[in-house]
Scaffold this motif. Structure first.
Motif, PDB file in Angstrom:
ATOM      1  N   ALA A  82     -78.669   5.159  -0.630  1.00 18.65           N
ATOM      2  CA  ALA A  82     -79.042   6.352  -1.395  1.00 18.65           C
ATOM      3  C   ALA A  82     -78.773   7.579  -0.536  1.00 18.65           C
ATOM      4  CB  ALA A  82     -80.519   6.300  -1.793  1.00 18.65           C
ATOM      5  N   ASN A 109     -75.629   6.655   4.937  1.00 18.77           N
ATOM      6  CA  ASN A 109     -76.041   6.805   3.545  1.00 18.77           C
ATOM      7  C   ASN A 109     -74.876   6.498   2.618  1.00 18.77           C
ATOM      8  OD1 ASN A 109     -77.769   9.037   5.159  1.00 18.77           O
ATOM      9  ND2 ASN A 109     -78.946   8.243   3.418  1.00 18.77           N
ATOM     10  N   PRO A 162     -74.850   6.530  -1.331  1.00 18.04           N
ATOM     11  CA  PRO A 162     -75.592   6.700  -2.584  1.00 18.04           C
ATOM     12  C   PRO A 162     -74.806   6.220  -3.796  1.00 18.04           C
ATOM     13  CG  PRO A 162     -74.600   8.774  -1.941  1.00 18.04           C
ATOM     14  CD  PRO A 162     -74.272   7.791  -0.848  1.00 18.04           C
ATOM     15  N   GLY A 197     -81.376   9.491  -5.526  1.00 24.07           N
ATOM     16  CA  GLY A 197     -82.262   9.288  -4.387  1.00 24.07           C
ATOM     17  C   GLY A 197     -83.462  10.195  -4.492  1.00 24.07           C
TER      18      GLY A 197
END
Length: 334
Positions: free
Chosen positions: A46, A77, A79, A197
């Protein structure tokens, strides 16, 4: 529909910083057997700012500060899709012993809702680390002073939206739908807005695009300290300590409702047994450190450590439980 939903939602056993953790020297007693020979990719599926991201970065910093590993743990990260984008990438790298990712209930819920073809069975359970709770946040100038104020407004105006950092049919959606059902609303009718997120959900709340946000209590601590947001309710059985001691529970406000969010670590499906054992031992040592305990206290996390084998059994149980719940919500697609 309401009556059918009340009991499954009473208590759900759920379980979500792009910096690099610097390398550290492993203690001599641990310098044997398999060890990572290059930096370990530690993935938060995320955007920065959510529960997965907080877990990854906190773990990486503790591993560094306590000198628990000989290599960097790089927080990354990825996402998208409530975790599905990251899971697809990890699944394509099934034999990589130098890749881990943070996990929580979406690894069960998102596939059940039909938005990912990869489930927990496509990965290797390494360790369950902790339990968190859900919290409902509003802007400091919001007209809603209690959780019942918000739910009463939602009864009058069903278009009022609640944002969350997980996909429709996933963790945050289930959490707010369950609380709404307990308050007498139609769970299917909750106007839940999914963001990529927790950080993006918070931005939307501050921008007045949603009326409230539901997120993990741990990731909300810093936001509340800033003074721009207020918390209406937390889903724990009793009030949480530290920065959340002033936040009332749902139960205190007449709603017989609790909701847990577990979090843990998984690896690629074909990770070697030696690597799995190494990481399981690493996290078992990490959760015993004072640095981890202090961070957990600040974030409102509760210890719930399980070995990889125990975690795998737990995940299978979650699959059975959430299949029933999503069926009741009309969101089961698997």
């Amino acid at each position: 529909m309401f009556n059918a939903l009340r009991k499954p939602f009473k208590r759900l056993s759920l379980a979500a910083l792009p910096l690099l953790a610097l390398g550290a020297q492993v203690p001599a007693a641990q310098a044997q057997g398999w060890q990572p020979t290059r930096p370990v990719e530690f993935i938060a599926p995320a955007n920065p700012g959510g529960g997965w991201d907080t877990l990854v970065r906190t773990s990486s910093m503790v591993i560094q500060s306590e000198k628990l590993a000989p290599q960097n743990f790089a927080a990354i990260n990825i996402p998208g899709g409530g975790g599905a984008v990251a899971w697809a990438q990890i699944a394509r790298d099934a034999k990589n012993d130098h890749k881990l990712f943070a996990t929580s209930p979406p690894i069960i819920l998102v596939p059940l809702a039909g938005t990912s073809r990869f489930s927990h069975k496509d990965f290797t359970p390494v360790a369950r680390l902790n339990t968190d709770y859900s919290i409902v946040l509003v802007r400091k100038d919001s007209p809603y002073e209690t959780i019942n104020d918000l739910f009463e407004a939602m009864k009058t105006n069903p278009s009022l939206s609640v944002g969350g950092g997980s996909a429709a049919g996933s963790m945050d959606h289930i959490a707010i739908a369950g609380a709404a059902a307990e308050a007498g609303l139609e769970a299917r009718g909750v106007n839940y807005i999914a963001f990529s997120g927790g950080g993006e959900a918070m931005i939307s709340l501050m921008g007045n695009h949603v009326e409230a946000v539901i997120t993990g209590a741990g990731e909300a601590s810093g936001q509340l300290q800033g003074g721009e947001l207020r918390a209406l309710a937390v889903s724990s059985p009793e009030r949480l300590g530290s920065t959340l001691a002033d936040v009332p529970t749902f139960k205190e406000q007449g709603l017989d409702y609790t909701f847990e969010i577990w979090r843990g670590v998984m690896g690629p499906k074909d990770m070697s047994p030696e690597a799995r054992d190494y990481y399981e031992d690493l996290f078992a040592r990490m959760v015993k450190t004072d640095a981890w305990k202090q961070a957990s206290e600040q974030l409102g996390w509760i210890d719930a450590f399980q070995t990889g084998e125990e975690f795998g059994v737990f995940l299978d149980g979650q699959l059975d439980q959430f299949s029933t719940i999503l069926g009741d919500l009309g969101l089961l697609r698997r």
